[in-house]
Write a protein that holds these residues in place. Structure first.
Motif, mmCIF file in Angstrom:
data_model
loop_
_atom_site.group_PDB
_atom_site.id
_atom_site.type_symbol
_atom_site.label_atom_id
_atom_site.label_comp_id
_atom_site.label_asym_id
_atom_site.label_seq_id
_atom_site.Cartn_x
_atom_site.Cartn_y
_atom_site.Cartn_z
ATOM 1 N N ARG A 176 -65.974 41.211 -1.643
ATOM 2 C CA ARG A 176 -64.619 41.330 -1.093
ATOM 3 C C ARG A 176 -64.270 42.799 -0.842
ATOM 4 O O ARG A 176 -63.767 43.157 0.222
ATOM 5 C CB ARG A 176 -63.592 40.716 -2.038
ATOM 6 C CG ARG A 176 -62.147 40.889 -1.533
ATOM 7 C CD ARG A 176 -61.133 40.478 -2.585
ATOM 8 N NE ARG A 176 -61.135 39.063 -2.808
ATOM 9 C CZ ARG A 176 -60.466 38.190 -2.063
ATOM 10 N NH1 ARG A 176 -59.749 38.609 -1.029
ATOM 11 N NH2 ARG A 176 -60.496 36.909 -2.337
ATOM 12 N N GLU A 177 -64.538 43.639 -1.835
ATOM 13 C CA GLU A 177 -64.219 45.070 -1.716
ATOM 14 C C GLU A 177 -64.971 45.702 -0.552
ATOM 15 O O GLU A 177 -64.398 46.458 0.248
ATOM 16 C CB GLU A 177 -64.566 45.765 -3.034
ATOM 17 C CG GLU A 177 -64.449 47.284 -3.010
ATOM 18 C CD GLU A 177 -65.799 47.975 -3.052
ATOM 19 O OE1 GLU A 177 -65.829 49.195 -2.808
ATOM 20 O OE2 GLU A 177 -66.809 47.298 -3.316
ATOM 21 N N MET A 178 -66.258 45.373 -0.415
ATOM 22 C CA MET A 178 -67.050 45.973 0.658
ATOM 23 C C MET A 178 -66.620 45.457 2.025
ATOM 24 O O MET A 178 -66.532 46.224 2.989
ATOM 25 C CB MET A 178 -68.535 45.700 0.433
ATOM 26 C CG MET A 178 -69.442 46.359 1.468
ATOM 27 S SD MET A 178 -69.224 48.158 1.570
ATOM 28 C CE MET A 178 -69.907 48.667 -0.005
ATOM 29 N N GLY A 179 -66.333 44.163 2.125
ATOM 30 C CA GLY A 179 -65.860 43.622 3.397
ATOM 31 C C GLY A 179 -64.572 44.283 3.845
ATOM 32 O O GLY A 179 -64.403 44.614 5.024
ATOM 33 N N PHE A 180 -63.669 44.499 2.887
ATOM 34 C CA PHE A 180 -62.400 45.163 3.205
ATOM 35 C C PHE A 180 -62.630 46.617 3.604
ATOM 36 O O PHE A 180 -62.051 47.100 4.581
ATOM 37 C CB PHE A 180 -61.461 45.088 2.001
ATOM 38 C CG PHE A 180 -60.120 45.709 2.233
ATOM 39 C CD1 PHE A 180 -59.138 45.023 2.924
ATOM 40 C CD2 PHE A 180 -59.837 46.983 1.763
ATOM 41 C CE1 PHE A 180 -57.891 45.595 3.153
ATOM 42 C CE2 PHE A 180 -58.603 47.560 1.983
ATOM 43 C CZ PHE A 180 -57.624 46.865 2.686
ATOM 44 N N ASN A 181 -63.487 47.320 2.866
ATOM 45 C CA ASN A 181 -63.751 48.724 3.172
ATOM 46 C C ASN A 181 -64.362 48.888 4.564
ATOM 47 O O ASN A 181 -63.989 49.800 5.317
ATOM 48 C CB ASN A 181 -64.696 49.332 2.136
ATOM 49 C CG ASN A 181 -64.013 49.600 0.809
ATOM 50 O OD1 ASN A 181 -62.788 49.548 0.717
ATOM 51 N ND2 ASN A 181 -64.789 49.867 -0.208
ATOM 52 N N LEU A 182 -65.298 48.025 4.915
ATOM 53 C CA LEU A 182 -65.926 48.111 6.236
ATOM 54 C C LEU A 182 -64.918 47.800 7.337
ATOM 55 O O LEU A 182 -64.941 48.424 8.412
ATOM 56 C CB LEU A 182 -67.122 47.169 6.314
ATOM 57 C CG LEU A 182 -68.311 47.534 5.414
ATOM 58 C CD1 LEU A 182 -69.397 46.474 5.511
ATOM 59 C CD2 LEU A 182 -68.884 48.903 5.779
ATOM 60 N N PHE A 183 -64.033 46.851 7.088
ATOM 61 C CA PHE A 183 -62.944 46.561 8.030
ATOM 62 C C PHE A 183 -62.084 47.809 8.255
ATOM 63 O O PHE A 183 -61.793 48.185 9.396
ATOM 64 C CB PHE A 183 -62.106 45.398 7.489
ATOM 65 C CG PHE A 183 -60.677 45.388 7.953
ATOM 66 C CD1 PHE A 183 -60.355 45.129 9.279
ATOM 67 C CD2 PHE A 183 -59.644 45.664 7.063
ATOM 68 C CE1 PHE A 183 -59.021 45.129 9.708
ATOM 69 C CE2 PHE A 183 -58.328 45.666 7.477
ATOM 70 C CZ PHE A 183 -58.011 45.403 8.808
#
Length: 204
Positions: A176-183
């Motif tokens: 979740r954290e990585m998906g948000f950061n990449l977004f």
């Protein structure tokens, strides 16, 4: 197999936050002009809290959704004014350029760099400098400082993209954290390119 599953979840979260952002952007057209500074102030406040309050997780279930919606609300004005000034074709070309930049530097971070996970503390310091310089420039409004901050912000989020892809390579991430950061990385790269294009064309 577990790592592949985590990667799949990262990209699902990445797409999911773009959907939430898109919903926020859609409703941004109904947000009165007078309320946009308030939405920006709330977003800035959340960002400051996430940076300085221990234990506050901006990628948590509720906060990350609020982030994505608020960013969409305040981004509508930028997108609308850019399309009005330069046309939708130019807008979509710059969006495509932002995506290509994101993919290119992400591949560098993943495939060419061994381990740059120690960059995090330096990128965080650079982010703080950019934030406070941007806040200062809000009051003094120096054109060349605006240009410098736009370029520095673009470079910073390109570096964050390399850093986050490298974290995935070294399996130091939560989906979740990585998906948000990449977004966030891709969105800021696109917005900085739009702002840079506007600045260059307005100086001609």
């Amino acid at each position: 197999m577990a790592a592949r599953h985590d990667y799949r979840k990262v990209w699902l979260y990445f797409l999911y936050y773009w959907v939430i952002f898109g919903i926020g952007t859609y409703f941004g057209q109904y947000l009165p002009e007078a309320w946009r500074p308030t939405a920006s102030a709330v977003l800035f406040g959340l960002m400051m809290i996430s940076l300085f309050v221990r234990g506050f997780n901006r990628t948590g279930l509720i906060i990350s959704h609020l982030y994505a919606i608020l960013i969409g609300l305040v981004s509508f004005g930028l997108f609308e004014s850019f399309i009005a000034d330069f046309g939708s074709d130019t807008f979509y070309r710059i969006v495509l350029l932002g995506i290509l930049v994101f993919i290119f530097f992400g591949c560098i971070g993943y495939f060419l760099l061994k381990d740059i996970t120690h960059w995090g503390k330096y990128l965080f310091i650079a982010l703080l400098i950019v934030i406070f310089a941007s806040l200062l420039n809000f009051f003094i409004n120096l054109p060349y400082l605006t240009l410098a901050l736009t370029i520095i912000g673009l470079v910073l989020y390109i570096l964050y993209t390399m850093y986050d892809f490298n974290r995935m390579k070294n399996k130091r991430f939560g989906p979740r954290e990585m998906g948000f950061n990449l977004f966030i990385n891709l969105l800021i790269i696109i917005k900085r390119l739009l702002q840079l294009y506007r600045y260059v064309n307005n100086r001609r």
